[in-house]
Motif scaffolding. Sequence first.
Motif, PDB file in Angstrom:
ATOM      1  N   LEU A 120       0.847  -1.268   0.074  1.00 37.78           N
ATOM      2  CA  LEU A 120      -0.004   0.137   0.068  1.00 37.78           C
ATOM      3  C   LEU A 120       0.802   1.170  -0.090  1.00 37.78           C
ATOM      4  O   LEU A 120       0.529   2.306  -0.797  1.00 37.78           O
ATOM      5  CB  LEU A 120      -1.023  -0.034   1.294  1.00 37.78           C
ATOM      6  CG  LEU A 120      -2.005   1.043   1.292  1.00 37.78           C
ATOM      7  CD1 LEU A 120      -2.819   1.199   0.250  1.00 37.78           C
ATOM      8  CD2 LEU A 120      -2.571   1.065   2.890  1.00 37.78           C
ATOM      9  N   GLY A 121       2.062   1.369   0.727  1.00 37.69           N
ATOM     10  CA  GLY A 121       2.942   2.193   0.828  1.00 37.69           C
ATOM     11  C   GLY A 121       3.394   2.701  -0.499  1.00 37.69           C
ATOM     12  O   GLY A 121       3.696   3.899  -0.653  1.00 37.69           O
ATOM     13  N   TYR A 122       3.608   1.513  -1.257  1.00 39.50           N
ATOM     14  CA  TYR A 122       4.300   2.029  -2.673  1.00 39.50           C
ATOM     15  C   TYR A 122       3.313   2.317  -3.538  1.00 39.50           C
ATOM     16  O   TYR A 122       3.242   3.121  -4.460  1.00 39.50           O
ATOM     17  CB  TYR A 122       4.922   0.731  -3.071  1.00 39.50           C
ATOM     18  CG  TYR A 122       6.479   0.606  -2.781  1.00 39.50           C
ATOM     19  CD1 TYR A 122       7.330   1.365  -3.164  1.00 39.50           C
ATOM     20  CD2 TYR A 122       6.738  -0.327  -1.780  1.00 39.50           C
ATOM     21  CE1 TYR A 122       8.526   1.175  -2.783  1.00 39.50           C
ATOM     22  CE2 TYR A 122       8.249  -0.498  -1.333  1.00 39.50           C
ATOM     23  CZ  TYR A 122       9.136   0.305  -1.909  1.00 39.50           C
ATOM     24  OH  TYR A 122      10.352   0.350  -1.475  1.00 39.50           O
ATOM     25  N   ALA A 123       1.802   1.597  -3.643  1.00 36.37           N
ATOM     26  CA  ALA A 123       1.133   1.751  -4.654  1.00 36.37           C
ATOM     27  C   ALA A 123       0.335   3.053  -4.501  1.00 36.37           C
ATOM     28  O   ALA A 123      -0.202   3.920  -5.280  1.00 36.37           O
ATOM     29  CB  ALA A 123      -0.158   0.605  -4.280  1.00 36.37           C
ATOM     30  N   LEU A 124       0.206   3.971  -3.086  1.00 31.48           N
ATOM     31  CA  LEU A 124      -0.330   5.101  -3.015  1.00 31.48           C
ATOM     32  C   LEU A 124       0.632   6.223  -3.671  1.00 31.48           C
ATOM     33  O   LEU A 124       0.162   7.427  -3.727  1.00 31.48           O
ATOM     34  CB  LEU A 124      -0.592   5.389  -1.541  1.00 31.48           C
ATOM     35  CG  LEU A 124      -1.641   4.775  -0.931  1.00 31.48           C
ATOM     36  CD1 LEU A 124      -1.897   4.980   0.564  1.00 31.48           C
ATOM     37  CD2 LEU A 124      -3.001   4.835  -1.658  1.00 31.48           C
ATOM     38  N   ARG A 125       1.888   5.955  -3.818  1.00 33.37           N
ATOM     39  CA  ARG A 125       2.995   7.019  -4.259  1.00 33.37           C
ATOM     40  C   ARG A 125       2.372   7.778  -5.685  1.00 33.37           C
ATOM     41  O   ARG A 125       2.943   8.813  -5.728  1.00 33.37           O
ATOM     42  CB  ARG A 125       4.089   6.577  -4.192  1.00 33.37           C
ATOM     43  CG  ARG A 125       4.640   5.990  -2.986  1.00 33.37           C
ATOM     44  CD  ARG A 125       6.256   5.638  -2.768  1.00 33.37           C
ATOM     45  NE  ARG A 125       6.494   4.902  -1.570  1.00 33.37           N
ATOM     46  CZ  ARG A 125       7.637   4.736  -1.196  1.00 33.37           C
ATOM     47  NH1 ARG A 125       8.633   5.192  -1.944  1.00 33.37           N
ATOM     48  NH2 ARG A 125       7.858   4.014  -0.065  1.00 33.37           N
ATOM     49  N   PHE A 126       1.977   7.073  -6.453  1.00 30.22           N
ATOM     50  CA  PHE A 126       1.619   7.490  -7.936  1.00 30.22           C
ATOM     51  C   PHE A 126       0.723   8.688  -7.766  1.00 30.22           C
ATOM     52  O   PHE A 126       0.611   9.791  -8.066  1.00 30.22           O
ATOM     53  CB  PHE A 126       1.251   6.432  -8.823  1.00 30.22           C
ATOM     54  CG  PHE A 126       0.567   7.027 -10.138  1.00 30.22           C
ATOM     55  CD1 PHE A 126       1.521   7.702 -10.835  1.00 30.22           C
ATOM     56  CD2 PHE A 126      -0.577   6.771 -10.497  1.00 30.22           C
ATOM     57  CE1 PHE A 126       1.194   8.435 -12.131  1.00 30.22           C
ATOM     58  CE2 PHE A 126      -0.851   7.209 -11.922  1.00 30.22           C
ATOM     59  CZ  PHE A 126      -0.138   7.969 -12.738  1.00 30.22           C
ATOM     60  N   ALA A 127      -0.424   8.281  -6.878  1.00 31.72           N
ATOM     61  CA  ALA A 127      -1.701   9.269  -6.649  1.00 31.72           C
ATOM     62  C   ALA A 127      -1.080  10.472  -5.935  1.00 31.72           C
ATOM     63  O   ALA A 127      -1.297  11.564  -6.332  1.00 31.72           O
ATOM     64  CB  ALA A 127      -2.887   8.469  -5.803  1.00 31.72           C
ATOM     65  N   PHE A 128      -0.278  10.096  -5.038  1.00 27.94           N
ATOM     66  CA  PHE A 128       0.229  11.437  -4.185  1.00 27.94           C
ATOM     67  C   PHE A 128       1.274  12.387  -4.847  1.00 27.94           C
ATOM     68  O   PHE A 128       1.278  13.436  -4.714  1.00 27.94           O
ATOM     69  CB  PHE A 128       0.781  10.815  -2.798  1.00 27.94           C
ATOM     70  CG  PHE A 128      -0.118  10.292  -1.772  1.00 27.94           C
ATOM     71  CD1 PHE A 128      -1.379  10.889  -1.800  1.00 27.94           C
ATOM     72  CD2 PHE A 128       0.053   9.258  -1.075  1.00 27.94           C
ATOM     73  CE1 PHE A 128      -2.512  10.305  -0.794  1.00 27.94           C
ATOM     74  CE2 PHE A 128      -0.655   8.756  -0.253  1.00 27.94           C
ATOM     75  CZ  PHE A 128      -2.048   9.260   0.016  1.00 27.94           C
ATOM     76  N   GLY A 129       2.080  11.644  -5.672  1.00 27.09           N
ATOM     77  CA  GLY A 129       2.845  12.537  -6.576  1.00 27.09           C
ATOM     78  C   GLY A 129       2.234  13.263  -7.794  1.00 27.09           C
ATOM     79  O   GLY A 129       2.540  14.370  -7.866  1.00 27.09           O
ATOM     80  N   ARG A 130       0.913  12.755  -8.280  1.00 28.17           N
ATOM     81  CA  ARG A 130       0.454  13.466  -9.175  1.00 28.17           C
ATOM     82  C   ARG A 130      -0.257  14.877  -8.428  1.00 28.17           C
ATOM     83  O   ARG A 130      -0.677  15.825  -8.856  1.00 28.17           O
ATOM     84  CB  ARG A 130      -0.831  12.417  -9.898  1.00 28.17           C
ATOM     85  CG  ARG A 130      -0.323  11.868 -10.939  1.00 28.17           C
ATOM     86  CD  ARG A 130      -1.471  10.899 -11.405  1.00 28.17           C
ATOM     87  NE  ARG A 130      -2.267  11.697 -12.178  1.00 28.17           N
ATOM     88  CZ  ARG A 130      -2.459  12.104 -13.570  1.00 28.17           C
ATOM     89  NH1 ARG A 130      -1.135  11.943 -14.076  1.00 28.17           N
ATOM     90  NH2 ARG A 130      -2.972  12.962 -13.865  1.00 28.17           N
ATOM     91  N   LEU A 131      -0.635  14.561  -7.251  1.00 23.99           N
ATOM     92  CA  LEU A 131      -1.695  15.378  -6.463  1.00 23.99           C
ATOM     93  C   LEU A 131      -0.379  16.648  -6.061  1.00 23.99           C
ATOM     94  O   LEU A 131      -0.692  17.863  -6.134  1.00 23.99           O
ATOM     95  CB  LEU A 131      -1.783  14.791  -5.018  1.00 23.99           C
ATOM     96  CG  LEU A 131      -2.371  16.006  -3.960  1.00 23.99           C
ATOM     97  CD1 LEU A 131      -3.738  16.457  -4.450  1.00 23.99           C
ATOM     98  CD2 LEU A 131      -2.939  15.007  -2.569  1.00 23.99           C
ATOM     99  N   ALA A 132       0.746  16.216  -5.855  1.00 23.21           N
ATOM    100  CA  ALA A 132       1.941  17.194  -5.603  1.00 23.21           C
ATOM    101  C   ALA A 132       1.972  18.245  -6.733  1.00 23.21           C
ATOM    102  O   ALA A 132       2.020  19.322  -6.588  1.00 23.21           O
ATOM    103  CB  ALA A 132       3.210  16.748  -4.940  1.00 23.21           C
ATOM    104  N   ASP A 133       2.228  17.393  -7.780  1.00 23.19           N
ATOM    105  CA  ASP A 133       2.311  18.191  -9.200  1.00 23.19           C
ATOM    106  C   ASP A 133       1.114  19.209  -9.526  1.00 23.19           C
ATOM    107  O   ASP A 133       1.342  20.179 -10.035  1.00 23.19           O
ATOM    108  CB  ASP A 133       2.629  17.242 -10.307  1.00 23.19           C
ATOM    109  CG  ASP A 133       4.173  16.996 -10.074  1.00 23.19           C
ATOM    110  OD1 ASP A 133       5.102  17.510  -9.639  1.00 23.19           O
ATOM    111  OD2 ASP A 133       4.371  15.819 -10.815  1.00 23.19           O
TER     112      ASP A 133
END
Length: 422
Positions: free
Chosen positions: A73-86
């Motif tokens: 889960l910790g890895y899978a969520l990173r794409f969504a959070f990365g897009r949120l940051a950008d």
Amino acid sequence: MGGKEHGAGPSAGRWPSAPAGGTAARFVLLIGVVSLFSDMAHEGARGITGPFLGSLGAGGLIVATVAGGGELLGYALRFAFGRLADRTGRYWLITAIGYTMQMVVVPLLALAGNWPVAALLMIAERSGRALRNPARDAMLAHATAELGRGRVYGVREALDAAGATAGPLVVAGVLSLHGGYRGGFAVLAVPAVLTLLVLARARHTCPRPADLDIEQSVPGPRGTPRAFWIYLAAMGLIAAASADYPLIAYHFGRDRVMPEAWIPVLYAVAMAGEAIAALLLGRLFDRWGLRTVAGATLLTACFPPLVFLGGVRLAVVGVLLWGLGAAAQESIVKAAVTGMVAADRRASAFGLFDTGFGVCWFAGSLALGALYDHSVIGLVIFSVVLQLVAVPLLLAVRGAPERRRNRWRDRLLRSTLEGSGR
């Protein structure tokens, strides 16, 4: 503070100069110290979460599910959070929320009264890590233009590994003094608080990390380039081939390769070696680029036979090579991604890369565990072959991002000269 953070992304139409007074170096060092204290907290906790869950009545399946599922889960969520940051440009805010979530959860484990509550807190800790990593790495990327990509991520990972070495040793000291698991979690409140204090100092020192990027006026490619996908495929193979230390430790204990007391000490030694290797690999990456990743992969391909088929001396060498691979994955691997995408898409790229890497790692862990139960030699062959197959893919990517950036610079220079000629 409303709207986007000023300087969170690249600024159009201007040629910023490098900041004076070594702001980039101070920023990187402060983020490295943040990583040191945060790793003391969460790696110290991870060393005892398994037996702590067991003491609360959880069985082996629950422990494995919480540990493996939390990591995935910790890895899978990173794409969504990365897009949120950008998309929002709120890199500092997202980083701060992620670190705060993680650092509050760790000492709260001392108050968990049953295993479902403890499991929920452990998953929340992994989610906080997923939230802050892409945004933090994107901010660090702005300092690479002045300091070098390998150097920036190498310094951060070296300090990170130092914290990962110290945290478990601190908890081991608490246990040796009969403080129990709850006492171990409670004492980790100290590095947790220090993490947030140093993070606030870093935010004050460099509120606009994009101002560090002396190359931000050079446009990057839109979308995700082909080189990124080839690179992700190569690193996915390496991730799938990487045995987790719990499996290595299980092997050492089951086959009595070494005394049980040596097993956690060897892990601490590997983390200390990882810290040194991260600094060295960072300097080599700035000189040789992806050839450094390929060379490190060839070395780490030697760890499976040494660890799983050798005696105590060979096993120690194998674990040190395993630590070299961990250093590469957390330092120069990220440095390579920085040069593949435009500055305003770096958090998304880091998140996408981490998600793909994590999924491959989880699938590989399952495969390695199943192979170990049936054939240790099969595990060794599987791990070595995957790493060797990744090397030609890495060499195929080498140089592509640099050539693309040079074409952008040439195009921008021609456009500028033609405009001045008119």
